[in-house]
Design an enzyme around this catalytic site. Sequence first.
Site, PDB file in Angstrom:
ATOM      1  N   ASP A  11      -8.200  34.169   0.876  1.00  0.00           N
ATOM      2  CA  ASP A  11      -8.273  32.520   1.469  1.00  0.00           C
ATOM      3  C   ASP A  11      -6.908  32.176   0.601  1.00  0.00           C
ATOM      4  OD1 ASP A  11      -8.802  32.794  -1.642  1.00  0.00           O
ATOM      5  OD2 ASP A  11     -10.552  31.488  -1.362  1.00  0.00           O
ATOM      6  N   CYS A  64     -10.140  36.661  -2.956  1.00  0.00           N
ATOM      7  CA  CYS A  64     -10.135  35.287  -3.019  1.00  0.00           C
ATOM      8  C   CYS A  64      -9.969  35.141  -4.477  1.00  0.00           C
ATOM      9  CB  CYS A  64     -11.511  34.753  -2.736  1.00  0.00           C
ATOM     10  SG  CYS A  64     -13.092  35.480  -3.526  1.00  0.00           S
ATOM     11  N   THR A  66     -12.067  34.709  -7.516  1.00  0.00           N
ATOM     12  CA  THR A  66     -12.961  35.575  -8.280  1.00  0.00           C
ATOM     13  C   THR A  66     -13.135  37.016  -7.725  1.00  0.00           C
ATOM     14  OG1 THR A  66     -14.859  34.719  -7.326  1.00  0.00           O
ATOM     15  CG2 THR A  66     -13.947  33.615  -9.472  1.00  0.00           C
ATOM     16  N   HIS A  97     -18.677  57.185  -5.307  1.00  0.00           N
ATOM     17  CA  HIS A  97     -20.118  56.929  -5.369  1.00  0.00           C
ATOM     18  C   HIS A  97     -20.590  55.924  -4.316  1.00  0.00           C
ATOM     19  CE1 HIS A  97     -20.267  58.091  -9.903  1.00  0.00           C
ATOM     20  NE2 HIS A  97     -19.706  58.881  -9.139  1.00  0.00           N
ATOM     21  N   HIS A 132     -24.796  61.048  -3.576  1.00  0.00           N
ATOM     22  CA  HIS A 132     -24.531  59.493  -3.403  1.00  0.00           C
ATOM     23  C   HIS A 132     -24.899  59.252  -1.989  1.00  0.00           C
ATOM     24  CE1 HIS A 132     -23.041  59.345  -7.112  1.00  0.00           C
ATOM     25  NE2 HIS A 132     -22.030  60.365  -6.866  1.00  0.00           N
TER      26      HIS A 132
HETATM   27  C1  RB5 Z   1     -11.536  28.547  -4.136  1.00  0.00           C
HETATM   28  O1  RB5 Z   1     -11.020  27.857  -4.941  1.00  0.00           O
HETATM   29  C2  RB5 Z   1     -12.530  29.563  -4.891  1.00  0.00           C
HETATM   30  O2  RB5 Z   1     -13.909  29.150  -4.801  1.00  0.00           O
HETATM   31  C3  RB5 Z   1     -12.603  30.989  -4.049  1.00  0.00           C
HETATM   32  O3  RB5 Z   1     -11.389  31.647  -3.857  1.00  0.00           O
HETATM   33  C4  RB5 Z   1     -13.577  32.097  -4.580  1.00  0.00           C
HETATM   34  O4  RB5 Z   1     -13.227  32.513  -5.698  1.00  0.00           O
HETATM   35  C5  RB5 Z   1     -14.872  32.035  -4.620  1.00  0.00           C
HETATM   36  O5  RB5 Z   1     -15.706  32.791  -4.764  1.00  0.00           O
END
Ligand code: RB5
Length: 139
Positions: A11, A64, A66, A97, A132
Site C-alpha cells: 500500500d 504495509c 506495520t 517451519h 512441520h
Molecule cells: C496505512 O496508514 C496503514 O494503516 C497500513 O499501511 C497498515 O499498517 C495496516 O495494517
Amino acid sequence: MKNKTVYIASDHAGFKLKMQLLKIFPKLADLGTKSNESVDYPDFAHKLTKHVLKNKENVGILICGTGVGMSIAANRKKGIRAGLVNSSKIARLIRKHNDANVLVLPGRFINTNEAKKCVQTFLSTKFESGRHKKRIKKI
Ligand code: RB5
C-alpha cells in the site's frame, strides 16, 4: 525453479520500501501500488494472493506500514501462509517451519538493508518438512 514467479505489492505506507526492493531485485513482479497516494491494503493483499495461488511454486512479498493489515488480509485466503517478519532470522524460520508462501514486511519499521536480507533469506530457504508438515496440515 522454472515456473516460479515472485510477486511484490504494497500500500502507500509500503511504497517506498517496495521501490527500494525493486531496485535491488529487479525480477520481482510488481503488482502495485504505483505511488504514495493513499490506498486500501486489502486490495493489494487480495491481488497478490490471487497471483501466488495460480502456481504452487509462486511466492509473494507484501508491505504495509506495520505489516499487520497485509498479514490479516493475506491469511484469509486458503492456501496462503503469510508471515510477518522484521529480521532475516525469522524470515528463515517462516520458510523452514511454516512453509510460508508470502513474506510480509513492516514498511515503517524496518530498514532497507534488513528488508533486503529478509527477502534473500526467504527466497533461498527450503521448507524443512518432517514434523512441520503434519502441523501445517492441521491449519
Ligand atoms: C496505512 O496508514 C496503514 O494503516 C497500513 O499501511 C497498515 O499498517 C495496516 O495494517
